[in-house]
Design an enzyme around this catalytic site. Structure first.
Site, PDB file in Angstrom:
ATOM      1  N   SER A  41      53.915  47.426  39.181  1.00  0.00           N
ATOM      2  CA  SER A  41      53.523  46.611  37.710  1.00  0.00           C
ATOM      3  C   SER A  41      52.366  47.510  37.076  1.00  0.00           C
ATOM      4  O   SER A  41      51.160  47.654  37.784  1.00  0.00           O
ATOM      5  CB  SER A  41      53.029  45.639  38.084  1.00  0.00           C
ATOM      6  OG  SER A  41      52.445  44.758  37.009  1.00  0.00           O
ATOM      7  N   HIS A  43      57.622  48.196  36.704  1.00  0.00           N
ATOM      8  CA  HIS A  43      57.404  46.802  36.081  1.00  0.00           C
ATOM      9  C   HIS A  43      56.409  46.639  34.895  1.00  0.00           C
ATOM     10  O   HIS A  43      55.347  47.126  35.140  1.00  0.00           O
ATOM     11  CB  HIS A  43      57.068  45.768  37.196  1.00  0.00           C
ATOM     12  CG  HIS A  43      56.935  44.381  36.897  1.00  0.00           C
ATOM     13  ND1 HIS A  43      57.886  43.468  36.876  1.00  0.00           N
ATOM     14  CD2 HIS A  43      55.827  43.401  36.324  1.00  0.00           C
ATOM     15  CE1 HIS A  43      57.379  42.193  36.591  1.00  0.00           C
ATOM     16  NE2 HIS A  43      56.140  42.390  36.273  1.00  0.00           N
ATOM     17  N   ASP A  46      54.628  44.554  31.903  1.00  0.00           N
ATOM     18  CA  ASP A  46      54.298  43.349  31.652  1.00  0.00           C
ATOM     19  C   ASP A  46      54.108  43.183  29.957  1.00  0.00           C
ATOM     20  O   ASP A  46      52.903  43.620  29.481  1.00  0.00           O
ATOM     21  CB  ASP A  46      52.936  43.065  32.472  1.00  0.00           C
ATOM     22  CG  ASP A  46      53.453  42.784  33.746  1.00  0.00           C
ATOM     23  OD1 ASP A  46      54.385  41.954  34.003  1.00  0.00           O
ATOM     24  OD2 ASP A  46      52.667  43.187  34.671  1.00  0.00           O
ATOM     25  N   MET A  62      52.984  41.206  27.027  1.00  0.00           N
ATOM     26  CA  MET A  62      52.325  39.789  26.644  1.00  0.00           C
ATOM     27  C   MET A  62      52.109  39.503  25.265  1.00  0.00           C
ATOM     28  O   MET A  62      51.668  40.729  24.681  1.00  0.00           O
ATOM     29  CB  MET A  62      51.007  39.879  27.495  1.00  0.00           C
ATOM     30  CG  MET A  62      51.228  39.815  29.083  1.00  0.00           C
ATOM     31  SD  MET A  62      49.649  39.789  29.907  1.00  0.00           S
ATOM     32  CE  MET A  62      50.202  40.328  31.497  1.00  0.00           C
ATOM     33  N   HIS A  96      58.991  42.306  32.013  1.00  0.00           N
ATOM     34  CA  HIS A  96      58.712  40.968  32.304  1.00  0.00           C
ATOM     35  C   HIS A  96      58.081  40.665  30.968  1.00  0.00           C
ATOM     36  O   HIS A  96      56.807  40.929  30.624  1.00  0.00           O
ATOM     37  CB  HIS A  96      57.740  40.996  33.451  1.00  0.00           C
ATOM     38  CG  HIS A  96      57.040  39.666  33.549  1.00  0.00           C
ATOM     39  ND1 HIS A  96      56.066  39.437  34.604  1.00  0.00           N
ATOM     40  CD2 HIS A  96      57.539  38.464  33.394  1.00  0.00           C
ATOM     41  CE1 HIS A  96      55.753  38.062  34.709  1.00  0.00           C
ATOM     42  NE2 HIS A  96      56.703  37.542  33.860  1.00  0.00           N
ATOM     43  N   MET A  99      56.305  38.007  28.664  1.00  0.00           N
ATOM     44  CA  MET A  99      55.397  37.055  28.714  1.00  0.00           C
ATOM     45  C   MET A  99      55.215  36.597  27.378  1.00  0.00           C
ATOM     46  O   MET A  99      54.052  36.898  26.717  1.00  0.00           O
ATOM     47  CB  MET A  99      54.298  37.173  29.736  1.00  0.00           C
ATOM     48  CG  MET A  99      54.566  37.307  31.001  1.00  0.00           C
ATOM     49  SD  MET A  99      53.207  38.033  31.979  1.00  0.00           S
ATOM     50  CE  MET A  99      53.948  39.434  32.142  1.00  0.00           C
ATOM     51  N   MET A 150      56.719  33.423  40.044  1.00  0.00           N
ATOM     52  CA  MET A 150      55.397  33.938  39.671  1.00  0.00           C
ATOM     53  C   MET A 150      54.485  33.315  41.028  1.00  0.00           C
ATOM     54  O   MET A 150      54.587  32.004  40.961  1.00  0.00           O
ATOM     55  CB  MET A 150      54.848  33.284  38.256  1.00  0.00           C
ATOM     56  CG  MET A 150      55.598  34.026  37.134  1.00  0.00           C
ATOM     57  SD  MET A 150      55.534  35.699  37.332  1.00  0.00           S
ATOM     58  CE  MET A 150      53.619  36.155  37.016  1.00  0.00           C
ATOM     59  N   ASP A 166      55.568  37.878  41.731  1.00  0.00           N
ATOM     60  CA  ASP A 166      54.956  38.789  40.882  1.00  0.00           C
ATOM     61  C   ASP A 166      53.353  37.921  40.965  1.00  0.00           C
ATOM     62  O   ASP A 166      53.338  36.824  40.518  1.00  0.00           O
ATOM     63  CB  ASP A 166      55.472  38.871  39.632  1.00  0.00           C
ATOM     64  CG  ASP A 166      54.687  39.573  38.721  1.00  0.00           C
ATOM     65  OD1 ASP A 166      53.827  40.150  39.269  1.00  0.00           O
ATOM     66  OD2 ASP A 166      55.068  39.763  37.686  1.00  0.00           O
ATOM     67  N   GLY A 218      49.482  38.912  43.124  1.00  0.00           N
ATOM     68  CA  GLY A 218      48.629  38.949  44.219  1.00  0.00           C
ATOM     69  C   GLY A 218      49.329  39.158  45.375  1.00  0.00           C
ATOM     70  O   GLY A 218      49.232  39.141  46.672  1.00  0.00           O
TER      71      GLY A 218
END
Ligand code: DX5
Ligand code: ZN
Length: 214
Positions: free
Chosen positions: A9, A34, A36, A38, A67, A69, A138, A174, A176
């Site tokens: 990511s 990956h 992200d 947003m 991904h 969001m 998640m 996805d 932590g």
């Protein structure tokens, strides 16, 4: 079960050198990149859209997993397909007509993924098994990298592994995901490990990716 994959990511990469960072994790053995996206509405953070995905497309041959969001992600299916994404994952919480959006994603030539926030139950997936290529559970509330892994989500990973039995559907985790938390994810049945901090926060990306594979 489909083979184990590590997806890097880029949210924790050095954005001033993003192309080089993508090439570095490619060379270090990441299976997937990956990305992200947003929108500052569905999640409390703002990143990038299809323009950046398109700009990065020439720097690697690895598949791009976008991904999304974003609220009402059906609006962005075509732009992400045109930008060169192989997988587009949308949030169930952001779609009024989820099945329609998944069909649009496949029609646009991409694999279709659904992302599920930590507090959202997974039983709706039972009705979408023919429309899905990827389930993304998640393990943090989406919006930022570097958050603490939520172990309670492992029960949902196990449940989804049962639901998708016999089908070529990936299960991703996805948030932590790190060498300390990846074993629980793998044992519960996840086969796609997505990580930002655990890769880009280390100096040796190859070692970091190998450590996630276990
Ligand atoms: C969070 C993003 C993740 C994030 C993961 O909303 O979807 O992909 O970059 O970051 P880490 O691995 O640091 O938790
Ligand atoms: Zn993500």
């Amino acid at each position: 079960m489909r083979p184990l994959q590590v997806s890097a990511s880029i949210l924790s990469a050095d954005f001033a050198r993003l192309g080089e960072e993508v090439q570095a994790v490619d060379a270090a053995g990441a299976d997937v990149i990956h990305l992200d996206a947003m929108d500052g509405a569905f999640v409390p953070n703002l990143t990038f859209g299809a323009v950046l995905v398109k700009a990065l497309r020439p720097v690697t041959d690895k598949p791009f997993d976008v991904h999304a969001m974003v609220a009402d992600p059906g609006r962005f299916v075509e732009p992400f397909a045109q930008a060169g994404a192989q997988l587009l994952t949308v949030h169930v919480e952001a779609c009024v007509h989820l099945q329609r959006v998944l069909a649009q994603i496949r029609e646009a030539g991409m694999r279709a993924g659904v992302a599920v926030n930590p507090a959202t139950p997974v039983d709706f997936l039972e009705y979408l098994l023919d429309d899905l290529d990827h389930v993304l559970l998640m393990t943090v509330n989406p919006g930022f990298s570097g958050q603490r892994f939520l172990p309670a989500v492992m029960a949902k990973v196990r449940r989804v592994r049962e639901l998708v039995a016999g089908r070529p559907i990936d299960i991703g985790v996805d948030g932590g995901v790190a060498p300390q938390t990846a074993p629980a994810c793998r044992e519960a049945g996840a086969n796609v490990l997505i990580a930002a901090t655990a890769i880009f926060g280390q100096s040796d990306y190859a070692r970091a990716i190998a450590d996630l594979r276990g």
